[in-house]
Enzyme design. Structure first.
Site, PDB file in Angstrom:
ATOM      1  N   GLY A 220     -20.748   6.536  -1.306  1.00  0.00           N
ATOM      2  CA  GLY A 220     -19.885   7.126  -2.309  1.00  0.00           C
ATOM      3  C   GLY A 220     -19.528   6.133  -3.388  1.00  0.00           C
ATOM      4  O   GLY A 220     -20.382   5.502  -3.991  1.00  0.00           O
TER       5      GLY A 220
ATOM      6  N   LYS B 255       0.854  -1.182   0.000  1.00  0.00           N
ATOM      7  CA  LYS B 255       0.000   0.000   0.000  1.00  0.00           C
ATOM      8  C   LYS B 255       0.886   1.226   0.000  1.00  0.00           C
ATOM      9  O   LYS B 255       2.005   1.212   0.531  1.00  0.00           O
ATOM     10  CB  LYS B 255      -0.887   0.029   1.251  1.00  0.00           C
ATOM     11  CG  LYS B 255      -2.161   0.827   1.073  1.00  0.00           C
ATOM     12  CD  LYS B 255      -3.238   0.034   0.324  1.00  0.00           C
ATOM     13  CE  LYS B 255      -4.562   0.748   0.361  1.00  0.00           C
ATOM     14  NZ  LYS B 255      -5.644  -0.084  -0.185  1.00  0.00           N
TER      15      LYS B 255
END
Length: 362
Positions: free
Chosen positions: A190, A88
């Protein structure tokens, strides 16, 4: 970037949450880039995980988040059956204020310098258009637009995978995978949440939503004048009477010492990463009789999509792989029951076994 405290170093080198192979601190003064790339494991293949662009309160917080997210990606990719390890990246700063083409290009050069050990994609604060820019400097970039050889928005299959996880939870708990007439609460509508609403309404579920952005809520209510209602905030949502499923689809830490005791839902299954605020929350859920579908298992549709992009994207092939999240989730529930442990612990055991078996003998 300086002043990374001993707390972060302890996590990296000496705690059970560490074990990362590599952490790279990146800085480009000309563009203002400050970033952290964390590679947790390459046992199954090149580390794969998105780039988060976020205004962290401190550089220490950014490093800690990168470590935590990278570790989670190792487990997610293992449980998704992908030949990828976990990594990440985080870019420090408010993307609304400092994101520029020059910054993204500089970031791409740093990712490229790792020679393929880390493959990046979108995450909070980064989008398909951003990955198109990063890809100009780095061929190990996924989540690009179809016009640039990519698969586009990965939230489509992320929501589909969460939906399959919900169906598996319903099968395990109620003996029927159908969500028709079930009441599902979604916190965050979202990128992923609004697609999830579509899946649930298509099956006939009743949906209750909340989001900090009024425009996101209004968009859903305008599209679904029937079968969808809204509440003021997450605190109200988790206390909603008659809730069958709670789906955290915003930022992590949604399941904690304050929320778990007041949850009315029988099932928690959502798209947010790192939903468990700390070790032990999974036991608190189990003690209350709440079935938890591990987040990194059910939200793996997106990473399945971006991984496929590396081999020439095929949507039908990806959707078929994401459909298997149903069977994987059921297997986790069965393992948890067999071993007498919470589902989160069962998922960890299965993922760790796959990673261990992939490592060459010493």
């Amino acid at each position: 970037m300086t002043d990374v405290s001993d707390g972060v170093l302890h996590t990296l080198f000496r705690s059970d949450q560490g074990g990362h192979e590599q952490v790279v601190l990146c800085q480009d003064r000309a563009s203002g880039l400050k970033a952290v790339i964390a590679i947790h494991s390459t046992a199954l293949g090149p580390a794969l995980g998105g780039t988060r662009f976020y205004p962290y309160a401190s550089e220490e917080e950014a490093v800690a988040d990168a470590l935590n997210l990278a570790r989670g990606m190792s487990y997610k990719n293992a449980m998704a059956g992908l030949d990828h390890g976990g990594g990440k990246a985080v870019i420090i700063g408010d993307p609304e204020r400092i994101k520029t083409e020059e910054l993204l290009l500089a970031y791409g050069r740093f990712v490229a310098s790792l020679g393929g050990r880390y493959v990046t994609a979108c995450d909070v604060g980064t989008y398909v258009a951003d990955m198109d820019v990063v890809a100009r400097e780095c061929r190990w970039t996924t989540g690009r637009s179809p016009e640039n050889g990519g698969a586009g928005d990965s939230s489509v299959l992320t929501s589909y995978g969460v939906y399959q996880g919900m169906r598996a939870a319903a099968q395990h708990l109620w003996g029927d995978p159908s969500l028709r007439d079930r009441k599902v609460g979604i916190a965050g509508v979202g990128k992923v949440g609004h697609h999830l609403v579509e899946h649930l309404r298509a099956e006939g579920a009743e949906v209750v939503i909340t989001d900090v952005r009024e425009d996101a809520v209004r968009r859903i209510l305008d599209r679904h004048p029937e079968g969808v209602s809204a509440v003021a905030d997450t605190e109200t949502l988790i206390r909603t009477e008659g809730l069958d499923v709670y789906a955290p689809c915003a930022l992590g830490g949604a399941l904690n010492d304050e929320t778990v005791p007041v949850l009315t839902a029988r099932v928690v299954c959502g798209a947010a990463n790192n939903q468990l605020a700390h070790p032990g929350v999974e036991k608190d859920l189990a003690d209350r009789g709440i079935l938890y579908a591990p987040d990194y298992v059910v939200n793996a549709g997106g990473v399945i999509q971006v991984a496929d992009e590396l081999h020439g994207f095929d949507f039908d092939r990806c959707k078929a792989k994401a459909s298997r999240i149903f069977d994987t989730t059921l297997a986790i529930f069965a393992r948890a029951k067999e071993d007498g442990i919470p589902p989160a612990a069962a998922a960890d055991r299965i993922a760790e076994q796959r990673m261990a078996e992939a490592r060459p003998p010493r």
